[in-house]
Design an enzyme around this catalytic site. Structure first.
Site, PDB file in Angstrom:
ATOM      1  N   MET A  18       5.953  -8.787  13.101  1.00  0.00           N
ATOM      2  CA  MET A  18       7.295  -9.263  12.794  1.00  0.00           C
ATOM      3  C   MET A  18       8.354  -8.543  13.620  1.00  0.00           C
ATOM      4  O   MET A  18       9.375  -9.132  13.984  1.00  0.00           O
ATOM      5  CB  MET A  18       7.594  -9.109  11.301  1.00  0.00           C
ATOM      6  CG  MET A  18       6.987 -10.189  10.453  1.00  0.00           C
ATOM      7  SD  MET A  18       7.801 -10.330   8.838  1.00  0.00           S
ATOM      8  CE  MET A  18       7.532  -8.683   8.182  1.00  0.00           C
ATOM      9  N   ASP A  37       8.251   2.097  18.855  1.00  0.00           N
ATOM     10  CA  ASP A  37       6.934   1.939  18.234  1.00  0.00           C
ATOM     11  C   ASP A  37       6.072   3.122  18.662  1.00  0.00           C
ATOM     12  O   ASP A  37       6.333   3.739  19.700  1.00  0.00           O
ATOM     13  CB  ASP A  37       6.272   0.627  18.673  1.00  0.00           C
ATOM     14  CG  ASP A  37       5.238   0.121  17.677  1.00  0.00           C
ATOM     15  OD1 ASP A  37       5.515  -0.885  17.009  1.00  0.00           O
ATOM     16  OD2 ASP A  37       4.166   0.734  17.569  1.00  0.00           O
ATOM     17  N   ASP A  60       7.829   8.153  16.899  1.00  0.00           N
ATOM     18  CA  ASP A  60       7.235   8.424  15.591  1.00  0.00           C
ATOM     19  C   ASP A  60       8.377   8.399  14.581  1.00  0.00           C
ATOM     20  O   ASP A  60       9.233   9.295  14.571  1.00  0.00           O
ATOM     21  CB  ASP A  60       6.544   9.791  15.600  1.00  0.00           C
ATOM     22  CG  ASP A  60       5.999  10.193  14.240  1.00  0.00           C
ATOM     23  OD1 ASP A  60       6.204   9.452  13.254  1.00  0.00           O
ATOM     24  OD2 ASP A  60       5.380  11.279  14.157  1.00  0.00           O
ATOM     25  N   VAL A  61       8.421   7.369  13.748  1.00  0.00           N
ATOM     26  CA  VAL A  61       9.570   7.180  12.855  1.00  0.00           C
ATOM     27  C   VAL A  61       9.667   8.242  11.764  1.00  0.00           C
ATOM     28  O   VAL A  61      10.689   8.335  11.074  1.00  0.00           O
ATOM     29  CB  VAL A  61       9.557   5.782  12.198  1.00  0.00           C
ATOM     30  CG1 VAL A  61       9.804   4.703  13.223  1.00  0.00           C
ATOM     31  CG2 VAL A  61       8.262   5.534  11.423  1.00  0.00           C
ATOM     32  N   ASN A  87      12.119  -1.588  10.496  1.00  0.00           N
ATOM     33  CA  ASN A  87      11.017  -2.523  10.308  1.00  0.00           C
ATOM     34  C   ASN A  87       9.652  -1.833  10.234  1.00  0.00           C
ATOM     35  O   ASN A  87       8.717  -2.381   9.656  1.00  0.00           O
ATOM     36  CB  ASN A  87      11.018  -3.525  11.463  1.00  0.00           C
ATOM     37  CG  ASN A  87       9.800  -4.420  11.462  1.00  0.00           C
ATOM     38  OD1 ASN A  87       9.684  -5.358  10.674  1.00  0.00           O
ATOM     39  ND2 ASN A  87       8.855  -4.137  12.353  1.00  0.00           N
ATOM     40  N   TYR A 150       2.246   1.729  -1.598  1.00  0.00           N
ATOM     41  CA  TYR A 150       2.997   0.685  -0.898  1.00  0.00           C
ATOM     42  C   TYR A 150       4.148   0.184  -1.770  1.00  0.00           C
ATOM     43  O   TYR A 150       5.302   0.122  -1.337  1.00  0.00           O
ATOM     44  CB  TYR A 150       2.080  -0.475  -0.527  1.00  0.00           C
ATOM     45  CG  TYR A 150       2.775  -1.558   0.264  1.00  0.00           C
ATOM     46  CD1 TYR A 150       3.074  -1.367   1.615  1.00  0.00           C
ATOM     47  CD2 TYR A 150       3.160  -2.754  -0.335  1.00  0.00           C
ATOM     48  CE1 TYR A 150       3.734  -2.355   2.346  1.00  0.00           C
ATOM     49  CE2 TYR A 150       3.809  -3.746   0.392  1.00  0.00           C
ATOM     50  CZ  TYR A 150       4.100  -3.535   1.726  1.00  0.00           C
ATOM     51  OH  TYR A 150       4.760  -4.497   2.446  1.00  0.00           O
ATOM     52  N   LYS A 154       8.269   0.666  -1.186  1.00  0.00           N
ATOM     53  CA  LYS A 154       9.129  -0.497  -0.999  1.00  0.00           C
ATOM     54  C   LYS A 154      10.208  -0.591  -2.081  1.00  0.00           C
ATOM     55  O   LYS A 154      11.322  -1.073  -1.815  1.00  0.00           O
ATOM     56  CB  LYS A 154       8.295  -1.777  -0.944  1.00  0.00           C
ATOM     57  CG  LYS A 154       7.386  -1.850   0.293  1.00  0.00           C
ATOM     58  CD  LYS A 154       8.183  -1.711   1.592  1.00  0.00           C
ATOM     59  CE  LYS A 154       7.325  -1.905   2.820  1.00  0.00           C
ATOM     60  NZ  LYS A 154       8.116  -1.810   4.079  1.00  0.00           N
TER      61      LYS A 154
END
Length: 244
Positions: A18, A37, A60-61, A87, A150, A154
């Site tokens: 996405m 990314d 690396d986020v 994202n 997860y 979220k």
């Protein structure tokens, strides 16, 4: 005129899936896009495909210093940041008994902590423009239950979005969350899962999976000035799945 003409956008997890679809649409609409990314090979290939309005940065986020470098390089290459699309994320489908502490911390770091770091890193850049839009990609599992870790992460993204929206409103910075349902990506529609996914789709009120472009259209709206009065809100793209 294109809806994102000359806007500078950072999209994390943009090398594929996405994120790549978001990047393509933003560039089609006139934006200058920094794709980040961990996957350098795919990220560089996509940036080359998209042309001079795309820049890839390996990232690396979960690293605070990495975020500082992304913002610095973005400003040097394109100018101050208008839009951030948080994202990047991973999925995990284990029971709580099968989830190790390391598993849990990894998904929280990537899905939740990275969103905090990203928002904190870009806000000063957006303040120089006295406006901005932060788009945090959550999930329908930020609204209803799902897998441990997860779901937790979220739901946290949803909460952080609302808290940040209140904090950032005086600066003209809007913060919203997007909550996709089941999206027709290669990861979802694999040969060994295709039949099960198609059967599940019949339970969705619209009776089909979403295409990645349908999520990107919401991202486009939130990145554009069309959504100038939307902040702290949840945008659900699930075909009616959570309406029941």
């Amino acid at each position: 005129m294109a809806r994102l003409q000359d806007k500078v956008i950072i999209i994390t997890g943009a090398a594929q899936g996405m994120g790549a679809t978001h990047a393509r649409l933003c560039i089609e609409e006139g934006a200058q896009v920094v794709l980040t990314d961990i996957n350098a090979e795919k990220g560089l290939a996509l940036a080359e495909e998209l042309g001079s309005n795309a820049l890839f940065i390996q990232h690396d986020v979960t690293c605070e210093q990495g975020w500082a470098q992304v913002v610095e390089q973005t400003e040097a290459h394109f100018g101050p940041v208008n839009v951030l699309v948080n994202n990047a994320g991973i999925t995990m489908a284990k029971s709580i008994l099968d989830t190790s502490l390391d598993d849990y911390r990894r998904i929280i770091e990537i899905n939740q902590v990275s969103v905090f770091l990203g928002m904190k890193a870009v806000i000063p850049s957006m303040q120089t423009r006295k406006q901005g839009s932060i788009i945090n990609i959550s999930s329908i599992n930020g609204l209803v239950g799902g897998a441990i870790g997860y779901t937790d992460s979220k739901f946290a993204v949803r909460g952080m979005t609302k808290a940040a929206a209140l904090s950032c409103a005086p600066y003209g910075i809007r913060v919203n969350s997007v909550h996709p349902g089941v999206i027709a990506t290669p990861m979802v529609i694999q040969e060994d899962t295709k039949a099960a996914v198609e059967a599940f789709a019949k339970n969705i009120p619209l009776q089909r999976l979403a295409q990645p472009e349908e999520v990107s259209s919401i991202v486009l709206y939130l990145a554009s000035d069309d959504s100038s009065y939307s902040t702290g809100a949840e945008f659900i793209v699930d075909g009616g799945l959570t309406a029941r």
